[in-house]
Design an enzyme around this catalytic site. Structure first.
Site, PDB file in Angstrom:
ATOM      1  CD  GLN A  62      -3.068   0.680   0.280  1.00  0.00           C
ATOM      2  OE1 GLN A  62      -3.392  -0.472   0.034  1.00  0.00           O
ATOM      3  NE2 GLN A  62      -3.634   1.702  -0.297  1.00  0.00           N
ATOM      4  CG  PHE A  63       2.026   3.485  -3.679  1.00  0.00           C
ATOM      5  CD1 PHE A  63       2.017   4.847  -3.935  1.00  0.00           C
ATOM      6  CD2 PHE A  63       1.186   2.655  -4.409  1.00  0.00           C
ATOM      7  CE1 PHE A  63       1.181   5.374  -4.909  1.00  0.00           C
ATOM      8  CE2 PHE A  63       0.358   3.167  -5.382  1.00  0.00           C
ATOM      9  CZ  PHE A  63       0.347   4.540  -5.629  1.00  0.00           C
ATOM     10  CB  THR A  64      -1.984   5.198  -1.160  1.00  0.00           C
ATOM     11  OG1 THR A  64      -2.617   4.112  -0.502  1.00  0.00           O
ATOM     12  CG2 THR A  64      -2.049   5.017  -2.664  1.00  0.00           C
TER      13      THR A  64
END
Length: 127
Positions: A62-64
């Site tokens: 989950q890079f966000t």
């Protein structure tokens, strides 16, 4: 429409990898996650770890999580690691977790639909 990973009692981990993250950091987080006492014992006290209860883990990249919303209206993701750094650390993280608990994973970089039935009081951020 295909189920990639599914678990019973355990952790849904949303894993963000930042620029500068290392395997040594992964080792610390895995140790913390494997010993974190957030599951109830027979008296209802949070005294048990995931290994104590035979729990499972689902890890989703989950890079966000590294969204910087401090300027303007469009999030910046400059603190998130590039995929060539993030994916190997994601895979390493999952392999290390497998030493402590059955571990399922999402597909790195994919657009996934994730469902959660939150059974308990814990949502924890570990940085």
């Amino acid at each position: 429409g295909e189920t990639i990973g599914s678990i019973g009692k355990g952790y849904l981990l949303l894993l963000g990898v930042a620029e500068g993250d290392t395997k040594e950091m992964v080792d610390r987080y895995v140790k913390k996650l494997s010993t974190l006492r957030i599951f109830a014992d027979e008296e209802g006290k949070t005294n048990l770890s995931i290994t104590d209860v035979g729990g499972e883990v689902l890890v989703v990249s989950q890079f966000t999580l590294y969204a910087d919303c401090s300027h303007g209206n469009r999030p910046s993701f400059t603190n998130a690691a590039r995929p060539d750094l993030a994916e190997p650390l994601y895979e390493f993280f999952c392999k290390e977790l497998e030493k402590f608990a059955h571990t399922e994973r999402g597909i790195f970089g994919a657009d996934m639909k994730v469902s959660l039935l939150n059974d308990g009081p814990f949502t924890v951020i570990i940085e």
